[in-house]
Motif scaffolding. Structure first.
Motif, PDB file in Angstrom:
ATOM      1  N   UNK A 128     -17.573  -8.866  18.399  1.00 47.15           N
ATOM      2  CA  UNK A 128     -16.060  -9.986  18.209  1.00 47.15           C
ATOM      3  C   UNK A 128     -14.935  -9.501  19.073  1.00 47.15           C
ATOM      4  N   UNK A 129     -13.743 -10.019  18.684  1.00 48.61           N
ATOM      5  CA  UNK A 129     -12.803  -9.790  19.265  1.00 48.61           C
ATOM      6  C   UNK A 129     -11.849  -8.950  18.735  1.00 48.61           C
ATOM      7  N   UNK A 130     -10.612  -8.471  18.879  1.00 53.93           N
ATOM      8  CA  UNK A 130      -9.769  -7.390  18.420  1.00 53.93           C
ATOM      9  C   UNK A 130      -9.911  -7.305  16.959  1.00 53.93           C
ATOM     10  N   UNK A 131      -9.417  -8.396  16.129  1.00 53.65           N
ATOM     11  CA  UNK A 131      -9.356  -8.331  14.680  1.00 53.65           C
ATOM     12  C   UNK A 131     -10.814  -7.815  14.365  1.00 53.65           C
ATOM     13  N   UNK A 132     -11.907  -8.041  14.731  1.00 56.85           N
ATOM     14  CA  UNK A 132     -13.143  -7.886  14.212  1.00 56.85           C
ATOM     15  C   UNK A 132     -13.542  -6.325  14.572  1.00 56.85           C
ATOM     16  N   UNK A 133     -12.978  -5.638  15.714  1.00 60.50           N
ATOM     17  CA  UNK A 133     -13.124  -4.620  16.147  1.00 60.50           C
ATOM     18  C   UNK A 133     -12.449  -3.537  15.350  1.00 60.50           C
ATOM     19  N   UNK A 138       0.432 -15.711   7.440  1.00 56.13           N
ATOM     20  CA  UNK A 138      -1.007 -15.717   8.355  1.00 56.13           C
ATOM     21  C   UNK A 138      -2.045 -17.018   7.925  1.00 56.13           C
ATOM     22  N   UNK A 139      -2.760 -17.440   8.727  1.00 52.94           N
ATOM     23  CA  UNK A 139      -3.601 -18.614   8.431  1.00 52.94           C
ATOM     24  C   UNK A 139      -5.020 -18.254   8.054  1.00 52.94           C
ATOM     25  N   UNK A 140      -5.914 -18.117   8.859  1.00 51.20           N
ATOM     26  CA  UNK A 140      -7.241 -17.491   8.539  1.00 51.20           C
ATOM     27  C   UNK A 140      -7.552 -16.619   9.847  1.00 51.20           C
ATOM     28  N   UNK A 141      -8.606 -15.866   9.419  1.00 46.02           N
ATOM     29  CA  UNK A 141      -9.283 -14.941  10.471  1.00 46.02           C
ATOM     30  C   UNK A 141      -8.772 -13.638  10.503  1.00 46.02           C
ATOM     31  N   UNK A 142      -9.564 -12.774  11.120  1.00 47.38           N
ATOM     32  CA  UNK A 142      -9.480 -11.285  11.126  1.00 47.38           C
ATOM     33  C   UNK A 142      -8.278 -10.580  11.754  1.00 47.38           C
ATOM     34  N   UNK A 171     -13.746  -0.558  24.555  1.00 44.43           N
ATOM     35  CA  UNK A 171     -12.933  -1.916  23.891  1.00 44.43           C
ATOM     36  C   UNK A 171     -11.317  -1.501  23.371  1.00 44.43           C
ATOM     37  N   UNK A 172     -11.125  -0.578  22.615  1.00 43.67           N
ATOM     38  CA  UNK A 172      -9.933  -0.039  22.126  1.00 43.67           C
ATOM     39  C   UNK A 172      -9.240   0.878  22.586  1.00 43.67           C
ATOM     40  N   UNK A 173      -9.523   1.853  23.526  1.00 43.92           N
ATOM     41  CA  UNK A 173      -8.960   3.041  23.678  1.00 43.92           C
ATOM     42  C   UNK A 173      -7.443   2.653  24.700  1.00 43.92           C
ATOM     43  N   UNK A 210      -1.475 -11.144  25.905  1.00 41.57           N
ATOM     44  CA  UNK A 210      -2.856 -10.587  25.237  1.00 41.57           C
ATOM     45  C   UNK A 210      -2.792 -10.349  24.020  1.00 41.57           C
ATOM     46  N   UNK A 211      -4.346 -10.135  23.275  1.00 43.49           N
ATOM     47  CA  UNK A 211      -4.515 -10.063  22.061  1.00 43.49           C
ATOM     48  C   UNK A 211      -3.689  -8.969  21.419  1.00 43.49           C
ATOM     49  N   UNK A 212      -3.819  -7.832  22.417  1.00 44.98           N
ATOM     50  CA  UNK A 212      -3.308  -6.627  21.997  1.00 44.98           C
ATOM     51  C   UNK A 212      -1.660  -6.600  21.743  1.00 44.98           C
TER      52      UNK A 212
END
Length: 318
Positions: free
Chosen positions: A43-48, A269-273, A75-77, A253-255
């Protein structure tokens, strides 16, 4: 505006396997006691972040060996400075997925009991890799303050956040009270179809947005300032650009969006990680969309109350 009453729900226990049932082994793998657990980054950032938090809580609850593999770390460092989970020992050589035994959900979408069985040693002295988007709120919630430190953003993110919020303050009239920043995340794009097909639900829209804005404007008259980020900024602007107290992320960016929204005092917030983590890190009050779905959905009123997130406030979407 009327806030919906919260139903009293007894929170789930953090873990399902008592220490009296754990099995410990003397066997080691490159200096780490078995079992050893890592996670495949899906997945993307929220999932990670959910996957990392789950690994972290396994280590804290079960005192099990937990490591980050090279794929996960890459993916996160560059986003987070203080992640404390160690890397796989260099002596083990390159990470090979096929060398690890998979553990994932079983029976239902959110039943991740096998990862706890593995952590407790009940599946044997093996190397395990978590799969399928583990996101165990009931396990990691008691470590919230620790996770906020784990998810400390790198300076290139925080510097941009400080510049963005400072510019808002400079543009406000000196006659107005100090701003109370409210992060507002709107999840769209692929999630609209995903929520409909997977859970039988719909994304919140204009009615919810208006109700959420009104909630904070009433609570903080002339002080509430909304910082909006979205994976569909064009949609977000079309919905909210008429309001003078609403500012939009530049969407680099997402970050960057995560760092910006999590720096606010309160959240919508709406929905999602992704939205969940912006609010979870920010602290303060969290207004969330009280959606109705045909199937269990992780980021819903039922889940938040079951996991003991008392500062998450449900708001009608109709």
């Amino acid at each position: 505006m009327v806030k919906q009453e919260k139903v009293k729900v007894k929170p789930l226990p953090a873990t399902i396997i008592p220490p009296t049932s754990w099995v410990k082994y003397f066997k080691e793998w490159h200096g780490l006691k078995f079992p050893v657990i890592t996670c495949r980054p899906l997945g993307r950032l929220g999932n990670l972040m959910g996957e990392y938090a789950t690994m972290y809580s396994l280590k804290r609850h079960y005192n099990v060996s937990v490591v980050m593999n090279s794929e996960f770390k890459s993916r996160i460092k560059h986003i987070f400075l203080n992640t404390s989970l160690p890397d796989i020992p260099a002596s083990a050589g390159p990470f090979q997925l096929q060398d690890w035994t998979p553990v994932q959900n079983i029976g239902s979408l959110y039943n991740y009991a096998p990862i706890e069985l593995a952590a407790a040693g009940l599946l044997g002295p093996k190397k395990f890799i978590m799969k399928e988007y583990a996101f165990e709120m009931q396990m990691f919630h008691q470590f919230r303050e620790e996770l906020k430190k784990e998810f400390t953003f790198a300076p290139n993110y925080t510097n941009k956040v400080n510049e963005f919020l400072s510019n808002i303050m400079k543009n406000r009239s000196s006659q107005l009270p100090d701003p109370v920043f409210v992060g507002f995340h709107i999840r769209r794009t692929d999630y609209k179809k995903f929520v409909k097909n997977k859970f039988g639900g719909h994304l919140p829209g204009t009615s919810y947005f208006t109700r959420a804005l009104t909630h904070y404007r009433t609570k903080y008259p002339d002080a509430a300032v909304f910082v909006v980020a979205s994976d569909d900024l064009q949609y977000a602007r079309a919905e909210l650009q008429q309001y003078q107290d609403v500012y939009f992320s530049q969407g680099f960016s997402a970050g960057q969006d995560m760092a910006l929204l999590s720096s606010c005092n309160h959240s919508i917030i709406t929905l999602g990680s992704f939205g969940f983590w912006t609010a979870y890190l920010a602290g303060g009050e969290v207004v969330y969309a009280d959606v109705t779905t045909k199937h269990d959905y992780r980021f819903s009123r039922k889940s938040f109350e079951k996991f003991g997130l008392d500062y998450f406030i449900p708001l009608s979407v109709d």
